[in-house]
Design an enzyme around this catalytic site. Structure first.
Site, PDB file in Angstrom:
ATOM      1  N   GLU A  68      -6.149  -7.349 -13.582  1.00 28.16           N
ATOM      2  CA  GLU A  68      -6.842  -7.644 -12.327  1.00 28.16           C
ATOM      3  C   GLU A  68      -8.026  -8.588 -12.509  1.00 28.16           C
ATOM      4  O   GLU A  68      -8.355  -9.357 -11.614  1.00 28.16           O
ATOM      5  CB  GLU A  68      -7.307  -6.354 -11.644  1.00 28.16           C
ATOM      6  CG  GLU A  68      -6.175  -5.544 -11.004  1.00 28.16           C
ATOM      7  CD  GLU A  68      -5.522  -4.575 -11.968  1.00 28.16           C
ATOM      8  OE1 GLU A  68      -5.827  -4.639 -13.186  1.00 28.16           O
ATOM      9  OE2 GLU A  68      -4.699  -3.754 -11.522  1.00 28.16           O
ATOM     10  N   PHE A 130      -6.091  10.831  -7.187  1.00 28.84           N
ATOM     11  CA  PHE A 130      -5.521   9.988  -8.246  1.00 28.84           C
ATOM     12  C   PHE A 130      -5.831   8.521  -7.959  1.00 28.84           C
ATOM     13  O   PHE A 130      -5.619   8.040  -6.855  1.00 28.84           O
ATOM     14  CB  PHE A 130      -4.008  10.206  -8.331  1.00 28.84           C
ATOM     15  CG  PHE A 130      -3.353   9.311  -9.348  1.00 28.84           C
ATOM     16  CD1 PHE A 130      -3.649   9.452 -10.701  1.00 28.84           C
ATOM     17  CD2 PHE A 130      -2.474   8.309  -8.955  1.00 28.84           C
ATOM     18  CE1 PHE A 130      -3.068   8.615 -11.642  1.00 28.84           C
ATOM     19  CE2 PHE A 130      -1.886   7.475  -9.895  1.00 28.84           C
ATOM     20  CZ  PHE A 130      -2.184   7.625 -11.240  1.00 28.84           C
ATOM     21  N   GLN A 131      -6.331   7.824  -8.950  1.00 26.93           N
ATOM     22  CA  GLN A 131      -6.718   6.413  -8.854  1.00 26.93           C
ATOM     23  C   GLN A 131      -7.733   6.168  -7.741  1.00 26.93           C
ATOM     24  O   GLN A 131      -7.710   5.135  -7.073  1.00 26.93           O
ATOM     25  CB  GLN A 131      -5.480   5.510  -8.685  1.00 26.93           C
ATOM     26  CG  GLN A 131      -4.626   5.487  -9.953  1.00 26.93           C
ATOM     27  CD  GLN A 131      -3.638   4.345  -9.997  1.00 26.93           C
ATOM     28  OE1 GLN A 131      -3.144   3.904  -8.978  1.00 26.93           O
ATOM     29  NE2 GLN A 131      -3.317   3.879 -11.198  1.00 26.93           N
ATOM     30  N   LYS A 180      -4.791   3.486   2.070  1.00 24.37           N
ATOM     31  CA  LYS A 180      -3.339   3.356   2.231  1.00 24.37           C
ATOM     32  C   LYS A 180      -2.881   3.765   3.633  1.00 24.37           C
ATOM     33  O   LYS A 180      -1.991   3.143   4.206  1.00 24.37           O
ATOM     34  CB  LYS A 180      -2.643   4.227   1.172  1.00 24.37           C
ATOM     35  CG  LYS A 180      -1.174   3.927   1.015  1.00 24.37           C
ATOM     36  CD  LYS A 180      -0.606   4.663  -0.188  1.00 24.37           C
ATOM     37  CE  LYS A 180       0.870   4.342  -0.376  1.00 24.37           C
ATOM     38  NZ  LYS A 180       1.422   5.028  -1.554  1.00 24.37           N
ATOM     39  N   MET A 499     -21.192 -19.234 -30.750  1.00 28.62           N
ATOM     40  CA  MET A 499     -22.552 -19.236 -30.225  1.00 28.62           C
ATOM     41  C   MET A 499     -23.344 -18.051 -30.780  1.00 28.62           C
ATOM     42  O   MET A 499     -24.525 -18.157 -31.066  1.00 28.62           O
ATOM     43  CB  MET A 499     -22.524 -19.210 -28.694  1.00 28.62           C
ATOM     44  CG  MET A 499     -23.842 -19.596 -28.054  1.00 28.62           C
ATOM     45  SD  MET A 499     -24.416 -21.235 -28.546  1.00 28.62           S
ATOM     46  CE  MET A 499     -23.806 -22.257 -27.218  1.00 28.62           C
TER      47      MET A 499
END
Lengths: 596, 189
Positions: A68, A130-131, A180, A499
């Site tokens: 993502e 969940f999630q 949802k 760096m």
């Protein structure tokens, strides 16, 4: 209470509307109405209704990323290279938390992005479902604004708002958190024209009297300088044209931040190069010694100013920015003007012409003489070698191949290679340079290149990378493979987090703590494994043919350029030092190591 | 400006990361912020203060216009003029913020706060507490044989003074609302 009320009112709305559609369909319709042709995303449980709606249409193309974070960076690359809003779609919980780095990146670099996050059904919010993650809570301070849509009747309206907020004013990321059940619920569509804005009204028009005052000061200046930033790019190509015309008309030297590269063509005589920590000697010295500084669309970042107390001590500072909170934030200025760069520059031209202004020839001649002296220092010079590839040389070779093309889009990861790219590559047009400036996100370059390539299928998109950064989103090679994107990854492989190593060498007693790139993959085999082309170059004389081969390749290509592992990035203003305390060479004695 | 720069350059010598912010005198400012009454707005405003290192000395929030769905946040923050200016611009930038007024700069304004103060005591101390409450025009809102709960309203200074007086008289608990403030005169902000 509010939500209850609108639910009760809802049936009336339904009677008046022509059709009722699901929240998911509504979202797709709103995206189409906003002119979206591409979204970058990754499916999951909480966005399945949206993916179902996507499946049943052909106008919006979905690019499946492999993480993502990459969806956000790809959306940024798309946005930065087109001037449009980039769109990402992720699921709830881990999908949203993975997106946070990308959102923060877009926030700090003012990139317009809309990120749609799935959320658990609204009746499960707060139950540790969940999630489930508190997405609006987590993203509150890394977005320009965020929304949790609990009522399907507000979904279309909210989506239009999100696009408007992302793109206008100082652009930035906007999150729409979409449970949802709202995606399944049905309601009537609201068009963008029906949306009213009660509180959000970005200031765009420049105040004419303030511009008049600025112009008068500029006309009387003896050592003026234009210091421009990403705001010029965000204001659109017109702003870049106006800036160029103004600099040419007045012969004022121009320097730019990392984010502003390309707004003023690097091949024009007024161009001094980038300023700041790894900017050019002439740009930084001119900033330090100027008497009138005209800052447009930049924000006096600490990497630009160095030590604020010693920053351009004797200049009258004019700061034009669309964000009022940028003015006087880091550096106190003498004249602050809140405006969009295009509006400000238009008015500057008008005022300049109306008064027939001209800066004294004698003064400008002296000023340019001084600048020429600094230029002669040739701060980007390096000692080339016939034995090993110097990273600067690799980029100069690349530059030769790119100079005559105007379809080149450069992205970078973060580190030495990023600074070298900014120093050695040609940037002559806005929207062709994409880098993570504010947040400094390693792993930005490859997904951003994918976003840019999707937006410009025929363009030559090159990610200048380091061997450490590239591994942070290396999985996106799979995305490039899936969509046949011929992105090029030009790795300046010095086997160090360069760096970090440079700072450890110069400021931490050469104690190279954890900065060695141990156990590197074979990048040629890796490219092959993903289905692309891998090229290894370890001799200076092979560079040209490798670059030719890379550019000719019609598949994604990794060039593993084995460069001098100990090369440092110069010139450099050590953190907290003044512009006129630049270090030009690798002479470690010039560093005050006690300062750490 | 030049003295500030001089001061800062002394501090800058101590770190490669440059100077700490200027040390101009910090004064409290009362900011009146009109916002959408929506979930998350208060968190956004409060988070802005903590995220950018500004302090909050007092905070009051409630819906003030039900039809237009607006709330007024009254916040007191302490800072140098430049920091206060930053705070105002940062607040104005937030999408749900309609309007920000610095009442301290705006001019004369009234600021009031309410406090509930519980004092436990009997005999002389109880009598003395009641007498002091009368001077401060605090009302008794609850009492038992050995306790009194006062409601005091006024400027924060007056409430502070009352609390100081109650300290030796058996003060056990305080609840304060934080201030509500409006400009004087017929002007609406």
């Amino acid at each position: 209470m509010k939500d209850m009320k609108s639910v009760i009112e809802a049936p009336q709305d339904e009677e008046n509307s022509q059709e009722n559609i699901t929240g998911a369909e509504m979202m797709i319709k709103a995206l189409k109405d906003q002119g979206v042709d591409t979204i970058f995303g990754y499916p999951g449980g909480a966005v399945l209704p949206l993916y179902d709606a996507l499946f049943q249409q052909n106008e919006i193309k979905h690019i499946l990323v492999r993480h993502e974070q990459a969806a956000l960076h790809a959306a940024e690359g798309y946005a930065r290279s087109t001037g449009k809003v980039g769109v990402a779609l992720v699921t709830s919980g881990p999908g949203a938390t993975n997106a946070v780095t990308g959102l923060t990146d877009a926030m700090l670099d003012s990139i317009p992005v809309v990120c749609i996050c799935g959320q658990v059904p609204s009746f499960l919010i707060g139950t540790d479902a969940f999630q489930e993650a508190d997405t609006t809570g987590i993203t509150r301070h890394c977005t320009k604004h965020n929304y949790l849509v609990k009522d399907v009747h507000k979904l279309a309206e909210t989506t239009h708002r999100a696009f408007h907020i992302a793109l206008t004013g100082r652009p930035g990321p906007v999150v729409i958190d979409l449970p949802k059940d709202v995606q399944f619920a049905t309601g009537a569509y609201t068009t963008a024209e029906q949306v009213e804005y009660r509180s959000y009204r970005p200031h765009i028009e420049a105040d004419s009297s303030a511009i008049e005052k600025a112009i008068e000061l500029i006309a009387k200046a003896k050592r003026p300088i234009l210091y421009t930033g990403g705001g010029i790019i965000n204001a659109g190509p017109k702003a870049a044209e106006l800036l160029t015309a103004f600099a040419e008309k007045t012969d004022i030297p121009v320097t730019s931040t990392l984010m502003g590269l390309g707004a003023f063509a690097a091949n024009k005589p007024q161009w001094l190069g980038m300023l700041g920590m790894h900017g050019t000697y002439e740009a930084n010295l001119a900033m330090h010694d100027c008497d009138v500084m005209i800052c447009i669309g930049a924000r006096f970042d600490d990497r630009v100013t160095g030590n604020v107390a010693g920053f351009s001590p004797n200049s009258f500072k004019i700061h034009i920015d669309i964000d009022a909170s940028s003015i006087n934030k880091n550096v106190e200025v003498d004249l602050g003007i809140v405006a969009d760069a295009t509006s400000a520059l238009e008015k500057m031209h008008k005022a300049w012409d109306a008064h027939n202004h001209k800066i004294s020839d004698a003064a400008m001649q002296l000023w340019w003489q001084e600048i020429e002296k600094w230029r002669k220092v040739n701060c980007l010079e390096y000692t080339n070698s016939t034995e090993v590839i110097k990273p600067q040389h690799a980029l100069e070779c690349l530059r030769k191949h790119l100079d005559k093309r105007d379809d080149v889009y450069i992205t970078t990861e973060v580190g030495q290679h990023q600074m070298w790219a900014a120093q050695y590559l040609p940037f002559n047009k806005p929207n062709h340079w994409m880098t993570s400036g504010g947040l400094g996100t390693m792993g930005y370059g490859l997904p951003a290149a994918i976003g840019a390539q999707i937006a410009h299928p025929d363009g030559l998109v090159i990610d200048i990378a380091g061997e450490a950064s590239i591994q942070m989103n290396i999985q996106e090679l799979s995305t490039a493979a899936q969509y046949n994107l011929p992105v090029k990854v030009f790795i300046l492989n010095n086997q160090w987090m360069g760096m970090v190593r440079q700072w450890q060498e110069l400021l931490h007693g050469e104690r190279y703590s954890q900065s060695y790139s141990e156990a590197l993959p074979d990048f040629v085999k890796l490219a092959d494994a993903y289905g692309g082309l891998g090229i290894l170059v370890d001799k200076p004389e092979d560079l040209d043919s490798a670059i030719t081969q890379m550019i000719a390749s019609d598949t994604f290509t990794i060039v593993d350029v084995r460069v001098d592992p100990k090369e440092n990035c110069f010139p450099m203003i050590p953190s907290g030092k003044n512009h006129n305390e630049m270090i030009l060479s690798a002479d470690a004695k010039q560093f005050d190591k006690k300062l750490v | 400006m030049n003295t500030a720069i001089a001061n800062r350059s002394v501090m800058a010598k101590n770190s490669v990361y440059g100077d700490a912010p200027d040390k101009a005198p910090e004064t409290p400012h009362t900011l009146s912020v009109l916002v959408d009454n929506a979930p998350g707005v208060l968190a956004k405003i409060v988070g802005l203060f903590s995220g950018r290192g500004y302090n909050i000395e007092s905070l009051t929030v409630a819906e003030t216009d039900h039809d237009k769905n607006l709330s007024r946040i009254t916040v007191i923050s302490k800072g140098t003029p430049r920091i206060i200016d930053q705070i105002i611009h940062q607040l104005e930038k937030q999408v749900p913020v309609h309007h920000v007024t610095d009442l301290t700069l705006f001019g004369p304004h009234v600021a009031r706060e309410l406090a509930l103060i519980k004092v436990n005591g009997t005999d002389d101390k109880r009598v003395e507490a009641l007498r002091t409450a009368e001077i401060f025009r605090a009302k008794v809102v609850d009492t038992t044989l050995d306790s009194l709960t006062f409601e005091a309203t006024g400027t924060p200074e007056k409430v502070d003074a009352f609390i100081d007086m109650m300290q030796p008289l058996g003060l056990v608990q305080i609840s304060r609302t934080g201030i509500a403030a409006l400009p004087r005169g017929n002007e609406a902000i």
